[in-house]
Design an enzyme around this catalytic site. Structure first.
Site, PDB file in Angstrom:
ATOM      1  CE  LYS A 251      -2.358  -2.552   3.508  1.00  0.00           C
ATOM      2  NZ  LYS A 251      -2.906  -2.669   4.802  1.00  0.00           N
ATOM      3  NE  ARG A 252       6.255   0.665   2.795  1.00  0.00           N
ATOM      4  CZ  ARG A 252       7.329   0.396   2.073  1.00  0.00           C
ATOM      5  NH1 ARG A 252       8.170   1.352   1.750  1.00  0.00           N
ATOM      6  NH2 ARG A 252       7.576  -0.841   1.662  1.00  0.00           N
TER       7      ARG A 252
END
Ligand code: GLU
Length: 491
Positions: A251-252
């Site tokens: 996600k980062r």
């Protein structure tokens, strides 16, 4: 054949989940079966409001229509686990009665202390089976006292459990490695590990496609099926999607969710096309597949055992291929909103969208490429008079000055309401004829004057039509001044 996609509403749609949904859908459709959508929302702590809508919207947007599901109904409903809560208890009790499960009255304090000790001793956290052998009397007494309890699976202490996966083949694990997992929590909610077995059975699911992170739980599911005397479904555990050899798609980095890629300007069809190929090989050279073609080509024998590495460059190239096959109208439908967002003037309808979009289409790979391609619309970008010197076009500052000065009156004569590409071209042809030079000698300086860029969607005439008469004249006049100053300086 009945397959199911069983997402938990915990946020946006990860590409890995979307790919699971896709394979699940393809498998059902290929075999004339049903594709079921089930929302697994028993873990209230991870529940994110709005996430169920996101699941619906994403699947619909990608064309993965389900045959049965929360909104559609079907004969195996309800299709939301929290609405099925009552029935899990009955099945858990059934297992307690037949010896496949037991009540555990351990308090949170005891569990915390146990885990603290296990941590201190460097052992993996697990349950020590403290309540496994409570006598009937002991249990009855605790129940009478109203002590809260969970129901745990009674895993055999010896022997092995074998299950079969379509990709990995037969896998056998020693039962001693499996813990007595919780099936029903003290509030009566099932754990995921219990609910999925009950629901897959009751919904008559024949094939389960899921991420390989569930491989380690599969033996416990197998034992549950056995305890109930039910036949397990066919398992297909698919490998993860990786960013590189060692990292998951996270996600980062803003590169994990379907929404991330839509925002970047990928077409949903392309995302589907590309992720289908991540972990599955159609067994030929072709890499461009519509959803219908994927259904046709899909076969679980093409699924891979090794993790797939996500290659955005590749997906970008596929997007470019799709973009070029769109009709001009379809492309304009995608491009116009991006152009409006990127440019004040475009938002105010001061550009010729037809000409602009036609010029953009061959230069666009993903829709967000358009943002930079149209950065000249609001105003000419800063540029240097030296850029008018172009060997290929055989232009110099002096020749450019003449070209611009000659073109200007031809454009000024035009009706601002009829400043179309064809008419601009016709007028500029007159300037080119008057000067008796090659097209580029006039069109190149105009392109630079109108944009401040050496490379633009469309050439000089297109840019005139795109920005309109007033801007075209203003920008050419500014370029004339710039050139006059520069030439004067040179002298
Ligand atoms: N709810 C689980 C998830 O979202 C589903 C896993 C499964 O397919 O069984 O990961």
């Amino acid at each position: 054949m009945r397959t199911r996609f069983a997402p938990s509403p915990t946020g946006f749609m990860h590409l890995g989940n979307l790919r699971t949904a896709l394979y699940t859908y393809l498998l059902a459709k290929k075999n004339g079966g049903s594709f079921v959508l089930r929302i697994e929302d028993t873990d209230r702590e991870r529940f994110v409001s709005g996430a169920t809508e996101t699941i619906y919207n994403t699947l619909r947007y990608c064309g993965l229509d389900w045959d049965e599901g929360p909104d559609k109904g079907g004969k195996f409903g309800p299709y939301v686990q929290s609405e099925r809560q009552g029935l899990y208890k009955k099945y858990a009790e059934q297992l307690v009665a037949n010896g496949g499960a037991y009540r555990c009255f351990c308090t949170t304090e005891r569990m915390n202390e146990l885990h603290r000790q296990q941590k201190a001793n460097g052992i993996a956290l697990s349950y020590d089976r403290h309540c496994r052998d409570l006598t009937a009397d002991e249990t009855a007494k605790l129940l009478e006292e109203g002590a809260p309890y969970v129901i745990r699976q009674k895993v055999p202490l010896e022997g092995t459990t074998t299950f079969k996966d379509e990709i990995y083949g037969e896998i056998t694990v020693p039962n001693a490695d499996l813990d007595d997992q919780i099936l029903l929590k003290s509030d009566g909610m099932p754990t995921y590990n219990f609910a999925n077995v009950i629901d897959d059975h009751l919904m008559e699911i024949t094939h389960v496609v899921r991420g390989c992170e569930y491989l380690s739980s599969a033996p416990k599911y197998e034992l549950l099926y056995k305890s109930f005397g039910w036949t397990p479904p066919v398992y297909i555990h698919v490998q993860q999607i990786m960013r590189d050899e060692t990292h998951k798609l996270s996600k980062r980095d803003g590169d994990a969710y379907f929404e991330d890629f839509l925002k970047k300007g990928y077409l949903a069809e392309v995302i589907i096309n590309y992720i289908a190929l991540l972990g599955w090989s159609p067994g030929g050279e072709n890499e461009i597949f519509s959803l219908l073609e994927l259904i046709e080509a899909f076969d679980i024998s093409g699924l891979s055992k090794s993790p797939a590495i996500f290659d955005e460059v590749k997906m970008r190239a596929i997007n470019g291929i799709y973009i070029r096959t769109l009709t001009p109208e379809e492309f304009q439908g995608y491009a116009e909103p991006v152009v409006r967002e990127a440019s004040r003037k475009a938002a105010a309808e001061c550009v010729d969208f037809d000409v602009l979009c036609k010029a953009l289409q061959p230069r666009t790979e993903i829709l967000n490429d358009i943002i930079e391609l149209v950065d000249f619309i609001d105003e000419t970008l800063p540029y240097d008079a030296e850029w008018f010197v172009n060997k290929k076009m055989k232009t110099t500052k002096e020749s450019s000055l003449i070209a611009l000065k000659t073109s200007l009156p031809y454009l000024e004569q035009m009706d601002k309401n009829n400043f179309t590409l064809e008419r601009v071209q016709a007028q500029l042809s007159k300037a080119i004829a008057e000067l008796n030079v090659k097209n580029g000698s006039v069109l190149w300086p105009i392109r630079l004057a109108l944009s401040g860029k050496m490379s633009t969607p469309g050439g000089g005439a297109e840019l005139c039509a795109i920005v309109g008469k007033a801007q075209a004249i203003k920008r050419i006049e500014q370029a004339i001044l710039k050139l006059e100053e520069a030439i004067q300086k040179d002298d």
